[in-house]
Write an enzyme that holds these catalytic residues in place. Structure first.
Site, PDB file in Angstrom:
ATOM      1  N   PRO A 192     -22.046  -0.461   2.361  1.00 53.83           N
ATOM      2  CG  PRO A 192     -21.343   0.226   0.236  1.00 53.83           C
ATOM      3  CD  PRO A 192     -21.356   0.649   1.684  1.00 53.83           C
ATOM      4  CE  LYS A 227     -29.537  -4.279 -22.227  1.00 48.15           C
ATOM      5  NZ  LYS A 227     -29.290  -3.620 -20.942  1.00 48.15           N
ATOM      6  CB  THR A 274     -25.614  -2.221 -19.952  1.00 50.60           C
ATOM      7  OG1 THR A 274     -26.957  -2.698 -19.981  1.00 50.60           O
ATOM      8  CG2 THR A 274     -24.950  -2.511 -21.294  1.00 50.60           C
TER       9      THR A 274
END
Length: 278
Positions: free
Chosen positions: A55, A174, A99
Site C-alpha cells: 500500500p 449514507k 460504509t
C-alpha cells in the site's frame, strides 16, 4: 475525452469496488492497484493497470487513493499498519468509499492532517448493479474544494455526487439512506401481510404499487437487484449497516430506538419479500 487525468490508487476489488476501478481505468485515468489476494486482480483483466507490492508504494504513486473495503477496521489496517498514509504525498487525497462510522471518518481526517493528505468520506449507494452501470450515488463528506479536485474520478462511476458537509457527513447521510430503505422494506412487508389476510393477490397488488404513489426503491429493487438467491447475503449486510447506524445515533437517546427496531425488522424481512415479489 477526459480534460483532467489523475493517477488513481485503488484498494478493494470486491463486488462493488472492482467495477468502480474498471470505470476509472476505462475513462482514461492511470490506475494503480494493490490487493491482499492476487486473485482479486483478475477483475481488471484487459486494462492498463500498475500493480504495487505494498500500500505504501501505491500511495507514493497516486494523486488520489480510493478505498472500497468492508469495514473501518480494514481501512485502519491498510492506512496505518499497511503504510498507505505514510507513503502518500502531501496534497494527495485519500477517499474512504466504504460504509462506516462518522466518528471513524473524523478520526481518519485527524490522522492524515499532520501529513498534509486530504481525506474525504465518500460512501456509495447502488450496490454492484449501480457500480456496473456506472450509476452510483456518491455521498461525500469533507472539504468541498478537495471534492472538486477528485470529481473527475467520481464521475466515472457516479450518476449523482452529493456533498453533504464536513468530515463524517458523507457517512452519516449514507447510514440514513440505508436505514430508510430498510424501514421501507418493513412497511412493504406489513402491507403484503395485510393484503394476503384480506384476500388480495400479491402479483397484481405489486403491479399497482409499482405504478402508483405507493412505489419505492425498496419495492423496485425486488426481482431485479434483490432476488431469492442473494437476499440472505443482503440481509446480513443490512443488519451490519444497522449495527453501525445504531452506534452512530446512540447519543440521540431513546427517541430513535423505535425507528432502529423498525429498520431491523425490514432487514429481516428481505428474504421473505424476495420470495414473494419476483
Amino acid at each position: 475525452m477526459l480534460t483532467t487525468t489523475l493517477a488513481v490508487g485503488w484498494i478493494g476489488l470486491g463486488d462493488q469496488g472492482a467495477p468502480m476501478a474498471r470505470a476509472i481505468a476505462e475513462a482514461g485515468h492511470t490506475l494503480h492497484v494493490w490487493a491482499r489476494r492476487p486473485g482479486s486482480l483478475d477483475a481488471l483483466d484487459g486494462l492498463p493497470v500498475t500493480v504495487h507490492a505494498t500500500p505504501a508504494e501505491l500511495g507514493a504513486a497516486s494523486d488520489v487513493v480510493g478505498l472500497c473495503l468492508n469495514d473501518d477496521d480494514g481501512v485502519r489496517d491498510v492506512v496505518t499498519t499497511g503504510g498507505l498514509l505514510a507513503g502518500m504525498r502531501a496534497g494527495s487525497v485519500l477517499v474512504h468509499h466504504g460504509t462506516g462510522l462518522p466518528a471513524f471518518a473524523l478520526e481518519l481526517a485527524d490522522l492524515a492532517a499532520p501529513t498534509g493528505v486530504h481525506v474525504l468520506d465518500a460512501p456509495v449507494s447502488g450496490g454492484r448493479a449501480g457500480a456496473v452501470a456506472r450509476r452510483l450515488v456518491t455521498i461525500v463528506g469533507g472539504d468541498a474544494a478537495v471534492l472538486e479536485r477528485v470529481r473527475p474520478v467520481f464521475e466515472t462511476f457516479s450518476a449523482t455526487i452529493a456533498h453533504m458537509g464536513g468530515p463524517g457527513t458523507g457517512q452519516t447521510a449514507k447510514l440514513l439512506n440505508n436505514a430508510l430503505l430498510m424501514a421501507n422494506q418493513e412497511s412493504l412487508d406489513r402491507v403484503l401481510h395485510i393484503a394476503g389476510a384480506l384476500g388480495v393477490e400479491t402479483g397484481p397488488l405489486v403491479e399497482v404499487l409499482r405504478s402508483g404513489t405507493g412505489s419505492s426503491r425498496a419495492l423496485d429493487a425486488l426481482g431485479s437487484a434483490i432476488t431469492p438467491e442473494n437476499a440472505d447475503h443482503l440481509e446480513r449486510m443490512q443488519l451490519v449497516d444497522m449495527e453501525i447506524f445504531a452506534e452512530a445515533v446512540a447519543g440521540l437517546g431513546a427517541d430513535v430506538v423505535p425507528f432502529i427496531e423498525r429498520a431491523v425488522r425490514g432487514a429481516h424481512a428481505l428474504p421473505r419479500l424476495a420470495d414473494e415479489v419476483r
